[in-house]
Design an enzyme around this catalytic site. Structure first.
Site, short mmCIF file in Angstrom:
data_model
loop_
_atom_site.label_atom_id
_atom_site.label_comp_id
_atom_site.label_asym_id
_atom_site.label_seq_id
_atom_site.Cartn_x
_atom_site.Cartn_y
_atom_site.Cartn_z
N ASP A 178 91.20 41.89 84.01
CA ASP A 178 92.38 42.19 84.83
C ASP A 178 93.34 41.08 84.46
OD1 ASP A 178 94.40 42.10 86.75
OD2 ASP A 178 93.13 43.20 88.15
N HIS A 179 94.34 41.37 83.66
CA HIS A 179 95.10 40.26 83.06
C HIS A 179 95.85 39.45 84.11
CE1 HIS A 179 98.57 43.05 83.04
NE2 HIS A 179 99.32 41.98 82.92
N HIS A 241 95.33 44.92 89.81
CA HIS A 241 96.13 43.71 89.98
C HIS A 241 96.41 43.38 91.45
CE1 HIS A 241 96.44 44.44 85.81
NE2 HIS A 241 97.53 45.17 85.81
C1 BG6 Z 1 99.44 46.87 83.24
C2 BG6 Z 1 99.91 48.24 83.65
O1 BG6 Z 1 98.12 46.67 83.67
O2 BG6 Z 1 100.27 45.88 83.84
C3 BG6 Z 1 101.37 48.44 83.26
O3 BG6 Z 1 99.11 49.23 83.03
C4 BG6 Z 1 102.22 47.32 83.80
O4 BG6 Z 1 101.86 49.68 83.72
C5 BG6 Z 1 101.63 45.95 83.44
O5 BG6 Z 1 103.51 47.44 83.23
C6 BG6 Z 1 102.38 44.83 84.14
O6 BG6 Z 1 101.89 43.60 83.66
P1 BG6 Z 1 102.82 42.30 83.66
O7 BG6 Z 1 101.94 41.23 83.15
O8 BG6 Z 1 103.97 42.61 82.77
O9 BG6 Z 1 103.23 42.10 85.08
#
Ligand code: BG6
Length: 490
Positions: A178-179, A241
């Site tokens: 989960d980045h 997230h």
């Molecule tokens: C991803 C989603 O996990 O996270 C995308 O699939 C989203 O739809 C993205 O745009 C948002 O990540 P960040 O790091 O740009 O907030």
């Protein structure tokens, strides 16, 4: 200054090596780690993909995408030369048993080093790739497998993937991404809560009125429309997230930073979330889709236009009111919202403290406002505490809200690394703390599935909002009914 500890020699195999994630995130992340001298020895990055291309052709495509994806001035020939010689290409069709030879040959003789298989592919391939790795004798004692999101589309599919991968790798070898957990400010939440004694006595019912979490994006679905239309914002952003952010705000103090200590506390929060069913679906959930509008002066099409005019009820915005059934958070709602085509890319957590019980100040221009702690996740990562202060000057006693505002970038003066840089290094080091354990993923899906089933059963209304606005009327009414308003007023 950041201290970069080199990682042991490794082979990182990226399945889906020609895909968007590899080119946009994983290879730029490795470029930065190479540039900081964290990748040493004969460590290799092996892109595996179905395409019949040569190593040179692959290297050419990586160079092009690094040049366009890295911020201006960051591409340097010496760093590229270092990274370049580490990159290899292996043609591999995960579903064809006779198509693993190139990979087997490349990995042969390197069984003693850390071996990471990063699955940047569709989730339907997670099981077959894990099986292919095992059947081809590529799983060693120091092997790890990384699963990108989405991990399935509901509890049943996630659990099936977990079973398939679990048949080939032990749980402690499986890293579910989960980045958001790799973002610096998300980790800073742990520092803020558990490296400062100031907050803990106040971090509970009785002191906190409510919590808000906003993850706003100005981008639309663009090139991902086909994928996104089957998924929607609840599955794409909330299940992972936003729920992880809720866990980090709400969890009890873990006894250490050991991965299972942290994850044991997070799962307790997920299990304490009250399911949203029956009438609560109407009052505590909002789903909506964007119409054409304008962002920063530029007109943007609506979601249906991006879909090519096809009817769709997929939500691009969700707002929820969460209730956590435990002592700490009883009667302290957590409001979360996320959406595409909102006015800006802006994510933050707002902890809204209770009002003073009685104001001793006469009525005036600024009423006494509750204190508010804002943790900005992106952009301009930082922490802000709003307090009431007396306006300077003799005579009257006027109050005004002021902010104690800390920008991390100004305070530390370094570039904030992308989440994937951190996460890749954690996998290589064998630290799963920033990754989701099987029970967490499944508990989150279980809770989300109830909402999806409720929405389907009750044909829950999909509102619309104009691109460039802060979402539909229903999201404001949800807080309005509780006498609250969304922050921020960006
Ligand atoms: C991803 C989603 O996990 O996270 C995308 O699939 C989203 O739809 C993205 O745009 C948002 O990540 P960040 O790091 O740009 O907030």
């Amino acid at each position: 200054m950041a201290n970069f500890v080199p990682v042991d020699e490794f082979d990182l195999v990226i399945f889906g090596g020609t895909g968007d994630l590899a080119q946009r995130k994983l290879l730029p992340a490795m470029y930065h780690r190479v540039a900081d001298g964290q990748i040493t020895g004969d460590s290799r990055i092996i892109a595996a993909s179905r395409g019949d291309i040569s190593r040179d052709e692959y290297l050419h495509s990586v160079e092009q995408s690094l040049r366009s994806n890295l911020p201006d001035g960051e591409f340097r020939d010496d760093h590229w030369a270092n990274l370049r010689e580490r990159i290899h290409y292996a043609r591999c069709d995960a579903l064809a048993p006779d198509q693993w030879t190139a990979l087997v040959e490349l990995l042969g003789g390197h069984d003693d080093r850390v071996r990471v298989a990063y699955l940047a592919t569709a989730p339907a391939l997670f099981g077959p790739i894990a099986q292919g790795l095992r059947d081809n004798g590529l799983v060693t004692a120091s092997s790890r497998i990384v699963l990108e999101k989405p991990l399935g589309h509901d509890y049943a599919s996630a659990s099936e993937i977990n079973n398939q991968v679990g048949a080939c790798f032990a749980e402690n070898q499986i890293y579910r991404i989960d980045h958001y957990l790799g973002k610096e400010t998300v980790q800073n939440l742990l520092a803020l809560r558990f490296a400062n004694s100031l907050f803990e006595p106040l971090w509970r019912r009785g002191s906190i009125d409510h919590v808000q979490i906003t993850v706003a994006e100005d981008l639309g679905v663009e090139g991902r429309v086909e994928y996104y239309d089957k998924i929607g914002a609840l599955r794409d952003m909330v299940q992972n997230h936003l729920m992880q952010l809720v866990c980090l705000v709400a969890m009890e103090a873990p006894s250490s930073l050991h991965h299972d200590s942290v994850r044991d506390e997070k799962i307790k929060v997920l299990r304490a979330l009250r399911p949203i069913t029956g009438d609560k679906l109407r009052s505590n959930t909002v789903r909506a889709q964007y119409k054409a509008g304008a962002i920063n002066g530029a007109t943007v099409p609506g979601y249906i236009d991006e879909l090519g005019g096809i009817e769709s009820t997929t939500e691009t915005f969700v707002a929820l009111k969460l209730e956590i059934d435990n002592w700490r958070w009883s009667n302290v709602p957590f409001y979360v919202r996320t959406g595409k085509r909102l006015p800006a890319k802006h994510s933050e957590i707002v902890i809204d403290f209770q009002d003073v019980p009685h104001s001793i100040f006469p009525e005036q221009r600024f009423e006494v406002q509750s204190n508010r702690l804002t943790i900005r996740l992106q952009p301009d990562e930082g922490v802000k505490l709003s307090v009431m202060a007396k306006e300077p000057g003799p005579g009257s006693f006027n109050l005004r809200p002021v902010a104690l505002d800390l920008s991390f970038e100004e305070a530390f003066g370094i570039r904030y690394p992308d989440a994937y840089e951190r996460l890749l290094m954690e996998v290589l080091r064998g630290n799963p703390a920033l990754f989701m354990r099987r029970d967490e993923v499944e508990a989150a899906w279980h809770w989300i599935d109830t909402i999806i089933a409720g929405w389907e059963e009750t044909k829950h209304k999909v509102e619309t909002y104009v691109a460039g606005s802060w979402g539909p009327a229903g999201a404001s009414s949800m807080l309005d009914r509780d006498g609250r308003v969304w922050q921020p007023e960006v």
